[in-house]
Write an enzyme that holds these catalytic residues in place. Structure first.
Site, PDB file in Angstrom:
ATOM      1  N   ASP A 240       1.722   7.361  -5.103  1.00  0.00           N
ATOM      2  CA  ASP A 240       1.153   7.283  -3.757  1.00  0.00           C
ATOM      3  C   ASP A 240       0.135   8.407  -3.518  1.00  0.00           C
ATOM      4  OD1 ASP A 240       1.673   5.898  -1.084  1.00  0.00           O
ATOM      5  OD2 ASP A 240       1.892   7.993  -0.495  1.00  0.00           O
ATOM      6  N   GLU A 298      11.869   9.875 -23.984  1.00  0.00           N
ATOM      7  CA  GLU A 298      12.294   9.015 -25.093  1.00  0.00           C
ATOM      8  C   GLU A 298      12.339   7.558 -24.682  1.00  0.00           C
ATOM      9  OE1 GLU A 298      15.810  10.047 -27.212  1.00  0.00           O
ATOM     10  OE2 GLU A 298      15.183  12.155 -27.314  1.00  0.00           O
TER      11      GLU A 298
HETATM   12  O1  TEU Z   1      -1.456   4.741   1.589  1.00  0.00           O
HETATM   13  C1  TEU Z   1      -2.533   5.623   1.681  1.00  0.00           C
HETATM   14  C2  TEU Z   1      -3.752   5.182   2.436  1.00  0.00           C
HETATM   15  O2  TEU Z   1      -4.596   6.021   2.657  1.00  0.00           O
HETATM   16  C3  TEU Z   1      -4.070   3.815   2.955  1.00  0.00           C
HETATM   17  O3  TEU Z   1      -3.797   2.768   2.143  1.00  0.00           O
HETATM   18  C4  TEU Z   1      -3.605   3.638   4.380  1.00  0.00           C
HETATM   19  O4  TEU Z   1      -2.300   3.154   4.446  1.00  0.00           O
HETATM   20  C5  TEU Z   1      -4.453   2.670   5.136  1.00  0.00           C
HETATM   21  O5  TEU Z   1      -5.770   3.041   4.976  1.00  0.00           O
HETATM   22  C6  TEU Z   1      -4.120   2.693   6.618  1.00  0.00           C
HETATM   23  O6  TEU Z   1      -4.765   1.611   7.234  1.00  0.00           O
HETATM   24  C7  TEU Z   1      -0.269   5.148   0.989  1.00  0.00           C
HETATM   25  C8  TEU Z   1       0.755   4.031   1.089  1.00  0.00           C
HETATM   26  O7  TEU Z   1       0.285   2.914   0.377  1.00  0.00           O
HETATM   27  C9  TEU Z   1       1.026   3.765   2.541  1.00  0.00           C
HETATM   28  O8  TEU Z   1       1.867   2.663   2.732  1.00  0.00           O
HETATM   29  C10 TEU Z   1       1.646   5.010   3.126  1.00  0.00           C
HETATM   30  O9  TEU Z   1       1.821   4.836   4.500  1.00  0.00           O
HETATM   31  C11 TEU Z   1       0.780   6.233   2.873  1.00  0.00           C
HETATM   32  O10 TEU Z   1       0.291   6.315   1.549  1.00  0.00           O
HETATM   33  C12 TEU Z   1       1.575   7.506   3.133  1.00  0.00           C
HETATM   34  O11 TEU Z   1       2.542   7.678   2.158  1.00  0.00           O
END
Ligand code: TEU
Ligand code: CA
Length: 591
Positions: A240, A298
């Site tokens: 993420d 591993e």
């Molecule tokens: O997403 C990061 C992100 O910047 C975007 O996809 C964001 O959710 C979108 O632009 C908002 O409209 C990741 C994850 O995929 C998301 O679900 C989480 O909320 C976020 O990180 C925080 O962990």
């Protein structure tokens, strides 16, 4: 014909699940595992990935929230479909303020999804079906409810203080944020904390404080988390917001920019260039460090796929100059791709240029944050079949978001009704702007793309028992927009996905061949054509992105087999003189 009918097994139909009873189900009635073709190309470059959003996939215990038991009950469906790797959005212990992307214990499972034993069972049962499993990993931040942060915020002297990013404020009373840095959602990413009056940094939402990777104890701890799950048997991790891990240690202001709204290929916005907050050289170095850790585990090879944003050249840097960084990164440019011969050719050409062997591009048309792509196709299933053919015959790892295979669409849910914390944050944005941004690939209420999976035409679409109240609405839909209806229909979108997944699995040139994009002025402009080659085998693909029939002389392919997305059948190429509207064909040699 190639073994296209190989997995044609009626026992693989999705069944309304009482997942607990299916848990640990024996081998009876189970299809044979996918056989690994002998290949020197690593499995993760050949695979097809299906993203499950656990909360919305299948509810095994009837509380309206999807869970691990529910997923277990649907594994045979995924095996029947023919996807090879399953990526699961997070189900670790979490207050669920961001539905799992706010982890409060990386070593535990949130009780609403199941137990550690259930997670182990899931890994085992996926492997038993010859499939691979990828977990989601949020390294950048934790939940504010994580015991580390609870301790960290207590006092400046707490041993966990330096595990997060704390700075004194500016101004005589420290009442202004330490610098001008903005969070990924706009607005300052600094939040003042009562206990000490200092400010902590959060790249995303205020309840997701960023960890401080400049503290060696933090890095060591998080590498342990990574090792732990890989040693539990997980085959890969989706990372993420990996681009945000390291922030500049100088804490200098970010420079001004005229950009207002960030996009898929340009993450800068809210009137600044995020120079000191994303894509830090130390993050690129960390990608290589992680790779070494993962390669050192591993057992079978594992892989890392990073969620990073930017243009293709920037993204490739995360894979390391010597292909010694992240194995894959998501390329989100496809999300804004124009559905036209020109638009598609431009994307393929860019990905091929920026990700030559030994790198591999990825093809993504949706995820749990984005509008469902089928709306860009006017909900047109014939267009969706063509898109599936592109995704499953092009060079790169395809990521299919749950429901794409049946044409699931998003449904508008007003911001004030949203459970998504992003919707809450933007609740005052006018409806017209929400609608405009949606057409631009930005969802302010991500609930809209996380609606329960549609298994059948019964109550709650088969996601949960009739008596349950699903966590998100199950809107009325056409009776054919579900798995059960489409499984029985050879002309359905689902059957098309399944046929293409089988084709890709069985033809090495499709899952590991080189790609040659044809820039041929003799071809109609709406037609995208490429050749895949591997060990002397060639496969030719012609995709008509136009709404009109075009002439296409396939005389030179006489004697070959032709698979069409319209019929889902293999015929002789020789009879062909035209391609129908939105028709795509794959030409190959029978063995
Ligand atoms: O997403 C990061 C992100 O910047 C975007 O996809 C964001 O959710 C979108 O632009 C908002 O409209 C990741 C994850 O995929 C998301 O679900 C989480 O909320 C976020 O990180 C925080 O962990
Ligand atoms: Ca449940």
């Amino acid at each position: 014909m190639l073994g296209l009918s190989q997995v044609e097994d009626p026992s693989m139909r999705a069944q309304p699940s009482s997942a607990m009873e299916k848990k640990g189900a024996g081998a009876a009635g189970r299809p044979p595992p996918v056989t690994e073709p002998a290949s020197t190309v690593p499995w993760w470059k050949r695979t097809t990935v299906y993203q499950v959003y656990p909360r919305s996939f299948a509810d095994g215990n009837g509380d309206g929230v999807g869970d691990i038991a529910g997923i277990l009950g649907r594994l045979d469906y995924l095996r029947w479909l023919g996807v090879e790797t399953i990526w699961l959005s997070p189900f670790y212990e979490s207050p669920q303020a961001d539905f799992g992307y706010d982890i409060s214990d990386h070593f535990a499972i949130a009780p609403e999804y199941g137990s550690l034993a259930d997670a182990a069972c899931l890994i085992r049962e996926i492997h038993a079906r010859g499939m691979k499993v990828v977990f989601d990993m949020v390294l950048n931040h934790t939940s504010a409810a994580h015991p580390w942060f609870v301790a960290s915020r207590l006092s400046r002297e707490d041993p966990k203080r330096d595990w997060y990013i704390w700075r004194p404020g500016r101004g005589s009373r420290g009442q202004h944020p330490p610098n001008n840095w903005k969070s990924m959602l706009g607005g300052s990413g600094w939040h003042r904390d009562e206990a000490t009056g200092d400010w902590y940094w959060a790249s995303f939402l205020p309840f997701q404080p960023d960890l401080n990777y400049r503290n060696p104890a933090v890095k060591a701890q998080m590498l342990d988390v990574v090792r732990h799950w890989l040693e539990e048997g997980v085959d890969g991790l989706r990372l993420d917001i990996f681009n945000a891990i390291f922030k500049d240690a100088s804490f200098c202001d970010n420079p001004f920019s005229f950009r207002a709204v960030p996009s898929e290929h340009n993450p800068h916005g809210f009137f600044q260039r995020n120079q000191h907050t994303i894509d830090h050289p130390d993050t690129l170095a960390f990608a290589r460090e992680l790779r070494a850790v993962v390669d050192g585990i591993e057992g079978p090879p594992r892989f890392l796929v990073g969620e990073v944003f930017g243009d293709a050249d920037m993204l490739r840097r995360y894979c390391g100059a010597k292909a010694d960084g992240l194995h894959l990164v998501f390329l989100f440019k496809t999300l804004g791709m124009r559905f036209s011969g020109r638009g598609v050719r431009a994307v393929i050409a860019e990905f091929e240029r920026a990700f030559p062997e030994p790198f591999s591009p990825t093809y993504v048309f949706g995820n749990h944050d984005r509008p469902r792509f089928i709306h860009r196709l006017d909900l047109h299933h014939e267009k969706a079949k063509l898109l599936a053919m592109l995704q499953l015959t092009v060079r790169g790892v395809p990521f299919i978001y749950y429901g794409e295979e049946i044409g699931m669409r998003h449904h508008e849910i007003p911001l004030h009704e949203g459970l998504d914390p992003v919707a809450a944050r933007y609740r005052f944005v006018p409806r017209w702007l929400v609608g405009f941004l949606r057409t631009r690939g930005i969802l302010l209420n991500r609930d809209e793309c996380r609606l329960p999976m549609r298994w059948d035409d019964g109550p709650n679409a088969g996601f949960a028992p009739a008596t349950a109240q699903p966590w998100l609405p199950v809107p009325a839909e056409s009776p054919s927009l579900n798995v059960a209806a489409q499984q029985g229909d050879p002309a359905s979108l689902l059957s098309c996905y399944r046929g293409l997944l089988a084709l890709r699995r069985e033809i090495p040139a499709l899952h590991c061949g080189a790609l040659d994009l044809r820039e041929d002025s003799a071809l109609p402009a709406a037609v995208v054509a490429y050749r895949r080659t591997c060990a002397g085998e060639t496969v030719d693909v012609f995709l008509n992105f136009g709404g009109r029939e075009v002439e296409l002389d396939l005389a030179e392919h006489a004697g070959r087999a032709l698979y069409s997305n319209r019929t889902g059948e293999v015929e002789a190429a020789v009879a062909r003189r035209t391609l129908g509207a939105y028709e795509g064909v794959v030409l190959f040699d029978r063995r």
